[in-house]
Motif scaffolding. Structure first.
Motif, short mmCIF file in Angstrom:
data_model
loop_
_atom_site.label_atom_id
_atom_site.label_comp_id
_atom_site.label_asym_id
_atom_site.label_seq_id
_atom_site.Cartn_x
_atom_site.Cartn_y
_atom_site.Cartn_z
N LEU A 1 109.54 14.97 90.80
CA LEU A 1 108.73 13.78 91.11
C LEU A 1 108.17 13.76 92.53
N VAL A 2 108.34 14.85 93.27
CA VAL A 2 107.87 14.87 94.66
C VAL A 2 106.38 14.57 94.80
N PRO A 3 105.48 15.13 93.97
CA PRO A 3 104.05 14.80 94.12
C PRO A 3 103.77 13.30 93.98
N LEU A 4 104.44 12.64 93.05
CA LEU A 4 104.25 11.19 92.90
C LEU A 4 104.81 10.45 94.12
N GLU A 5 105.93 10.92 94.65
CA GLU A 5 106.53 10.26 95.81
C GLU A 5 105.65 10.40 97.04
N ARG A 6 104.95 11.50 97.16
CA ARG A 6 104.03 11.67 98.28
C ARG A 6 102.91 10.62 98.23
N ARG A 7 102.36 10.43 97.05
CA ARG A 7 101.29 9.43 96.91
C ARG A 7 101.83 8.03 97.16
N LEU A 8 103.05 7.77 96.68
CA LEU A 8 103.65 6.47 96.92
C LEU A 8 103.86 6.22 98.40
N ALA A 9 104.32 7.25 99.13
CA ALA A 9 104.55 7.10 100.57
C ALA A 9 103.26 6.79 101.31
N ARG A 10 102.16 7.45 100.94
CA ARG A 10 100.87 7.18 101.61
C ARG A 10 100.43 5.75 101.39
N PHE A 11 100.79 5.17 100.25
CA PHE A 11 100.42 3.78 99.98
C PHE A 11 101.35 2.80 100.68
N VAL A 12 102.66 3.09 100.70
CA VAL A 12 103.66 2.12 101.17
C VAL A 12 103.74 2.07 102.69
N LEU A 13 103.79 3.23 103.35
CA LEU A 13 104.11 3.26 104.78
C LEU A 13 103.20 2.39 105.64
N PRO A 14 101.88 2.40 105.46
CA PRO A 14 101.05 1.53 106.31
C PRO A 14 101.25 0.04 106.04
N ARG A 15 101.90 -0.30 104.93
CA ARG A 15 102.05 -1.70 104.54
C ARG A 15 103.45 -2.25 104.82
N VAL A 16 104.34 -1.44 105.39
CA VAL A 16 105.67 -1.93 105.75
C VAL A 16 105.54 -2.90 106.92
N PRO A 17 106.14 -4.09 106.85
CA PRO A 17 106.04 -5.07 107.94
C PRO A 17 106.50 -4.47 109.28
N ARG A 18 105.85 -4.86 110.36
CA ARG A 18 106.16 -4.30 111.67
C ARG A 18 107.58 -4.61 112.12
N TRP A 19 108.13 -5.75 111.66
CA TRP A 19 109.49 -6.11 112.07
C TRP A 19 110.56 -5.27 111.39
N LEU A 20 110.19 -4.56 110.31
CA LEU A 20 111.14 -3.74 109.58
C LEU A 20 111.07 -2.31 110.10
N GLU A 21 112.17 -1.87 110.71
CA GLU A 21 112.21 -0.55 111.34
C GLU A 21 113.00 0.44 110.51
N THR A 22 112.87 1.72 110.88
CA THR A 22 113.56 2.79 110.16
C THR A 22 115.07 2.59 110.13
N TYR A 23 115.64 2.14 111.27
CA TYR A 23 117.10 1.98 111.32
C TYR A 23 117.57 0.80 110.49
N HIS A 24 116.72 -0.20 110.29
CA HIS A 24 117.09 -1.29 109.38
C HIS A 24 117.29 -0.75 107.97
N LEU A 25 116.38 0.12 107.53
CA LEU A 25 116.48 0.69 106.19
C LEU A 25 117.74 1.55 106.07
N THR A 26 118.02 2.36 107.08
CA THR A 26 119.21 3.21 107.04
C THR A 26 120.48 2.37 106.96
N LEU A 27 120.54 1.29 107.73
CA LEU A 27 121.76 0.47 107.79
C LEU A 27 121.94 -0.41 106.56
N LEU A 28 120.98 -0.43 105.65
CA LEU A 28 121.15 -1.17 104.39
C LEU A 28 121.97 -0.39 103.36
N THR A 29 122.10 0.93 103.54
CA THR A 29 122.85 1.72 102.55
C THR A 29 124.29 1.24 102.38
N PRO A 30 125.05 0.92 103.45
CA PRO A 30 126.41 0.39 103.22
C PRO A 30 126.42 -0.91 102.42
#
Length: 232
Positions: free
Chosen positions: A20-49
């Motif tokens: 599914l990597v080709p589909l995930e690449r297209r999804l990433a191009r759509f999602v990443l510019p639309r992630v709210p500015r207040w939501l950072e990479t480390y917030h996403l990582t720290l949600l795993t626990p």
């Protein structure tokens, strides 16, 4: 295919040949510019626990009503989005947390794997726990194989053939759905076979890896022993 391209820190660049990597690449191009500015990479990582703890809770509740496994499936889906986009968001915004992200992300991923098996342990009789322990040992060994090969080859391959993290999550969702429909009897009987299949797959991986590393070592030795070119 390399997901991020060549990186200064080798752990930041993944090789993933998942179906599914080709589909995930297209999804990433759509999602990443639309992630709210207040939501950072480390917030996403720290949600795993959070997802991991909730999976254990829903596994405990599923021992009384298997329909709680639908909530466990929701946690798997949420983990997919946070785990899949945390590193990509960091690179998209140039956050600069490549080594922190590598360490924390994969530490939490191991915790997530353990939480799934802990959740299943509430659904199994005592005599099946040994088989569950075998499954955990085998799947942990796949993670160890990945990191050993990263150290030896500087290639961070997170997929095995066409099966990557996404495909494995889909498999878990299907297993949970089948248990809601048909009960846990199939899980009890399949655990030894899952462990055996994992051992066979791991043996194949180890054989191919040692062969590749042997050839790399011999090639490096031949280059060292080759006579230096002399001028005319």
């Amino acid at each position: 295919m390399r997901v991020y391209g060549r990186q200064e820190f080798v752990g930041a660049g993944k090789t993933n040949s998942g179906l599914l990597v080709p589909l995930e690449r297209r999804l990433a191009r759509f999602v990443l510019p639309r992630v709210p500015r207040w939501l950072e990479t480390y917030h996403l990582t720290l949600l795993t626990p959070v997802w991991s703890i909730l999976i254990v809770v829903f596994g405990y509740l599923a021992a009384r009503d298997l329909r709680w496994l639908w909530m466990a499936n929701l946690m798997i889906v949420l983990h997919y989005f946070t785990d899949h986009f945390d590193g990509k968001l960091g690179k998209f915004r140039n956050t600069g947390l490549s080594k922190w992200g590598f360490y924390m992300d994969h530490l939490f991923d191991y915790g997530f794997l353990c939480s799934i098996l802990l959740g299943y342990s509430f659904l199994l009789p005592q005599r099946a726990l040994f088989s569950m322990l075998l499954v955990q040992c085998v799947f942990s060994a796949f993670m160890f194989h990945t990191f050993l090969m990263l150290a030896a080859t500087e290639e961070f391959r997170v997929s095995f053939s066409i099966f990557g993290p996404t495909e494995m999550r889909i498999g878990l969702i299907i297993i949970n759905a089948l248990m809601v429909r048909f009960g846990t009897r199939g899980l009890k009987g399949s655990l030894p076979w899952i462990a055996l299949g994992g051992v066979v797959a791991l043996a194949v991986l180890a054989y191919r890896a040692q062969k590749k590393l042997w050839q790399a070592d011999m090639l490096a030795k031949a280059r060292e022993n080759a006579p230096a070119e002399t001028g005319p």
